[in-house]
Write a protein that holds these residues in place. Structure first.
Motif, PDB file in Angstrom:
ATOM      1  N   ASP A 338       0.824  -1.204   0.000  1.00 35.96           N
ATOM      2  CA  ASP A 338       0.000   0.000   0.000  1.00 35.96           C
ATOM      3  C   ASP A 338       0.859   1.254   0.000  1.00 35.96           C
ATOM      4  O   ASP A 338       0.570   2.220  -0.709  1.00 35.96           O
ATOM      5  CB  ASP A 338      -0.930  -0.018   1.220  1.00 35.96           C
ATOM      6  N   ARG A 339       1.935   1.246   0.743  1.00 33.78           N
ATOM      7  CA  ARG A 339       2.835   2.401   0.799  1.00 33.78           C
ATOM      8  C   ARG A 339       3.571   2.582  -0.526  1.00 33.78           C
ATOM      9  O   ARG A 339       3.801   3.717  -0.979  1.00 33.78           O
ATOM     10  CB  ARG A 339       3.822   2.247   1.952  1.00 33.78           C
ATOM     11  N   ILE A 340       3.915   1.466  -1.183  1.00 34.82           N
ATOM     12  CA  ILE A 340       4.561   1.549  -2.491  1.00 34.82           C
ATOM     13  C   ILE A 340       3.606   2.158  -3.517  1.00 34.82           C
ATOM     14  O   ILE A 340       3.983   3.052  -4.295  1.00 34.82           O
ATOM     15  CB  ILE A 340       5.036   0.155  -2.954  1.00 34.82           C
ATOM     16  N   LEU A 341       2.364   1.688  -3.523  1.00 30.69           N
ATOM     17  CA  LEU A 341       1.374   2.225  -4.462  1.00 30.69           C
ATOM     18  C   LEU A 341       1.137   3.707  -4.204  1.00 30.69           C
ATOM     19  O   LEU A 341       1.018   4.518  -5.143  1.00 30.69           O
ATOM     20  CB  LEU A 341       0.059   1.447  -4.333  1.00 30.69           C
ATOM     21  N   ARG A 342       1.079   4.088  -2.937  1.00 30.39           N
ATOM     22  CA  ARG A 342       0.871   5.491  -2.581  1.00 30.39           C
ATOM     23  C   ARG A 342       2.018   6.352  -3.101  1.00 30.39           C
ATOM     24  O   ARG A 342       1.812   7.433  -3.679  1.00 30.39           O
ATOM     25  CB  ARG A 342       0.747   5.618  -1.073  1.00 30.39           C
ATOM     26  N   ASP A 343       3.249   5.884  -2.907  1.00 32.55           N
ATOM     27  CA  ASP A 343       4.421   6.634  -3.375  1.00 32.55           C
ATOM     28  C   ASP A 343       4.456   6.738  -4.896  1.00 32.55           C
ATOM     29  O   ASP A 343       4.991   7.721  -5.438  1.00 32.55           O
ATOM     30  CB  ASP A 343       5.709   5.969  -2.878  1.00 32.55           C
ATOM     31  N   ARG A 344       3.893   5.738  -5.586  1.00 24.63           N
ATOM     32  CA  ARG A 344       3.857   5.752  -7.055  1.00 24.63           C
ATOM     33  C   ARG A 344       2.690   6.571  -7.597  1.00 24.63           C
ATOM     34  O   ARG A 344       2.561   6.745  -8.816  1.00 24.63           O
ATOM     35  CB  ARG A 344       3.747   4.325  -7.588  1.00 24.63           C
ATOM     36  N   GLY A 345       1.824   7.065  -6.733  1.00 23.65           N
ATOM     37  CA  GLY A 345       0.678   7.844  -7.179  1.00 23.65           C
ATOM     38  C   GLY A 345      -0.469   7.007  -7.693  1.00 23.65           C
ATOM     39  O   GLY A 345      -1.365   7.523  -8.378  1.00 23.65           O
ATOM     40  N   ILE A 346      -0.484   5.710  -7.373  1.00 26.93           N
ATOM     41  CA  ILE A 346      -1.592   4.841  -7.772  1.00 26.93           C
ATOM     42  C   ILE A 346      -2.673   4.906  -6.701  1.00 26.93           C
ATOM     43  O   ILE A 346      -2.409   4.665  -5.527  1.00 26.93           O
ATOM     44  CB  ILE A 346      -1.105   3.390  -7.956  1.00 26.93           C
ATOM     45  N   THR A 347      -3.870   5.249  -7.102  1.00 26.93           N
ATOM     46  CA  THR A 347      -4.983   5.381  -6.164  1.00 26.93           C
ATOM     47  C   THR A 347      -5.562   4.019  -5.817  1.00 26.93           C
ATOM     48  O   THR A 347      -5.732   3.160  -6.691  1.00 26.93           O
ATOM     49  CB  THR A 347      -6.086   6.270  -6.768  1.00 26.93           C
ATOM     50  N   VAL A 348      -5.863   3.832  -4.547  1.00 28.13           N
ATOM     51  CA  VAL A 348      -6.504   2.596  -4.084  1.00 28.13           C
ATOM     52  C   VAL A 348      -7.858   2.945  -3.471  1.00 28.13           C
ATOM     53  O   VAL A 348      -7.937   3.758  -2.549  1.00 28.13           O
ATOM     54  CB  VAL A 348      -5.638   1.868  -3.033  1.00 28.13           C
ATOM     55  N   ILE A 349      -8.919   2.360  -4.008  1.00 24.51           N
ATOM     56  CA  ILE A 349     -10.228   2.436  -3.362  1.00 24.51           C
ATOM     57  C   ILE A 349     -10.289   1.242  -2.416  1.00 24.51           C
ATOM     58  O   ILE A 349     -10.326   0.091  -2.863  1.00 24.51           O
ATOM     59  CB  ILE A 349     -11.373   2.402  -4.381  1.00 24.51           C
TER      60      ILE A 349
END
Length: 470
Positions: A338-349
């Protein structure tokens, strides 16, 4: 992902939310810990031999009663997994503002190993254990279907409860997800998949959010979607998004293989093939390949993990090519990922919101069981008569006939399925709006939808405890 890691990840996401809140000393710990877990080991004689089964029912919170959450049949089930899932149910119900605490149950069995007759005996024995130890009842603990279970299992549980509690007038409210003919409700089977669709609708109706995620517009028709898992949730989400919104399901990932078709997969045809063959092998509507660790990394706009927990992890999060992840499963993304996706700017619903459709419609079914009256019965005929009078008045005033294309929606009062969908969409809309406002409020430290969901949920639970003086 191990069950220990799953529970630790849920707690870590909880802790991130608590850091954004001002809670009294000790209250965060009270909210986070699981209240109780019942472990049962019971015997069932099948074909002349005694078999022993292990099951769990965990109650994470009773800040509201009853506690609510599914029962899964899975050979890999264990106590820590059940407690993690129960915690997610607590937060999910609080986020959606449902009057439930959180619970979860499991039996460590593979349903495919047993005949229907054997499964019925096993399920009924498990229900007897839950009834005896007060882990089943419309006012205490209300299960629903989950992985490996369906409306048939729920009906066996409800019937067993009714046998043991014949004096309980609300006996059929002891479980939800029952068949419509067994005091269930229209729309429950597809509710979680429908909720995933509504979650995407709300995202693409919120311009600040879809722009932040890198989308050029709020139109959904051109979306390329990858779905992991074509069980009940994945199938209905994929079907609704492709048939009603024009999205292309370009890849479906199943445990027996992966189907890829850039032009879009016929989801109904694929599901029919799966039901017949029990495998994607042989499906002619796309390129079929054996399962591979890189299956989730296919280029797409939206990735929908709809099967098990932990499929997006530290080892693959950096290689995902989606701009948006919609968590149709419980816990599909680890805390590190989740932290990796956040740093990459990928949105998670997040799962707390995206897969809440099932428990929302379960709430409607529970209310229907407690009130002993179908939704819309008292007002349907009155509404239809009023609408017809209004339409005829407009015809007399304008000299024009009422448009035929609007007759079915305006002149006919809502049936149960219409009311269920309307209620579900409204609850998804209001929950998403609250999450989005929190993320876009510059006065808070909340920067993503997952943290927003947890902050809102924990705030609701804390308010409930304060109200009773804790």
């Amino acid at each position: 992902m191990s069950s220990t890691q799953f529970l630790a990840d849920v707690d870590a996401m909880f802790d991130d939310a608590v850091a954004c809140l001002q809670l009294e000393e000790g209250l965060a710990t009270k909210i986070r810990v699981c209240n109780a877990t019942y472990v049962t080991r019971f015997g069932v004689r099948l074909d002349g031999r005694m078999h022993t089964f292990t099951g769990w029912r965990s109650v994470h919170s009773t800040h509201n009663s009853p506690a609510k959450g599914g029962i899964r049949f899975s050979p890999g089930a264990n106590q820590e997994e059940v407690e993690a899932l129960a915690a997610l149910m607590t937060y999910k119900c609080a986020l959606m503002r449902l009057p439930f605490g959180g619970s979860k149950g499991a039996l460590a069995i593979d349903p495919s190993d047993w005949s229907e007759a054997a499964l019925e005996k096993i399920t009924r024995r498990f229900a007897q254990e839950l009834v005896t130890h007060n882990f089943l009842g419309s006012a205490m603990n209300v299960p629903a279907p989950d992985m490996g279970t369906n409306e048939r299992h729920m009906m066996w549980i409800a019937d067993e409860y009714r046998r043991h509690r014949p004096q309980d007038i609300n006996a059929m409210g002891c479980v939800t997800g029952k068949p419509v003919g067994g005091n269930g409700i229209e729309g429950r089977t597809e509710a979680t998949g429908r909720g995933v669709q509504y979650a995407l609708h709300q995202f693409f109706q919120t311009e600040t959010d879809w722009r932040r995620a890198g989308f050029a517009s709020g139109e959904m028709g051109a979306l390329r979607i990858v779905v992991q898992g074509l069980g009940n949730v994945g199938y209905h989400a994929a079907r609704f998004l492709s048939e009603e919104d024009g999205c292309r399901i370009v890849r479906v990932i199943e445990r027996t293989g992966t189907v890829t078709c850039p032009e879009g997969i016929d989801i109904v045809a694929l599901r029919a093939h799966l039901d017949r063959a029990r495998t994607v092998i042989g499906f002619e509507g796309g390129e079929v390949a054996p399962p591979d660790a890189s299956d989730l990394e296919y280029p797409c706009d939206v990735l929908i993990p709809a099967a098990i927990e932990g499929v997006i992890h530290e080892g693959n999060a950096a290689r995902l090519q989606a701009r948006l992840v919609v968590e149709a499963a419980n816990g599909p993304t680890t805390y590190a990922a989740d932290r990796i996706l956040r740093d990459r700017g990928i949105t998670v619903i997040p799962d707390l919101f995206a897969n809440a459709g099932g428990v929302v419609v379960s709430y409607f079914e529970w209310v229907k069981n407690l009130t002993h009256i179908p939704f819309g019965l008292m007002e349907r005929r009155r509404t239809e008569v009023g609408n017809h009078r209004l339409a005829r008045t407009l015809e007399l005033m304008t000299g024009n006939s009422f448009p035929e294309e609007h007759e079915s929606t305006f002149l006919r009062a809502g049936a149960e399925i219409d009311l269920v969908r309307s209620g579900l969409e409204e609850m998804m809309r209001s929950a998403y709006a609250a999450m989005s406002r929190l993320v876009n409020d510059r006065g808070t430290s909340v920067q993503d939808l997952r943290t927003a969901a947890y902050v809102l949920a924990v705030g609701e639970i804390a308010a409930a405890y304060r109200a009773i003086g804790l």
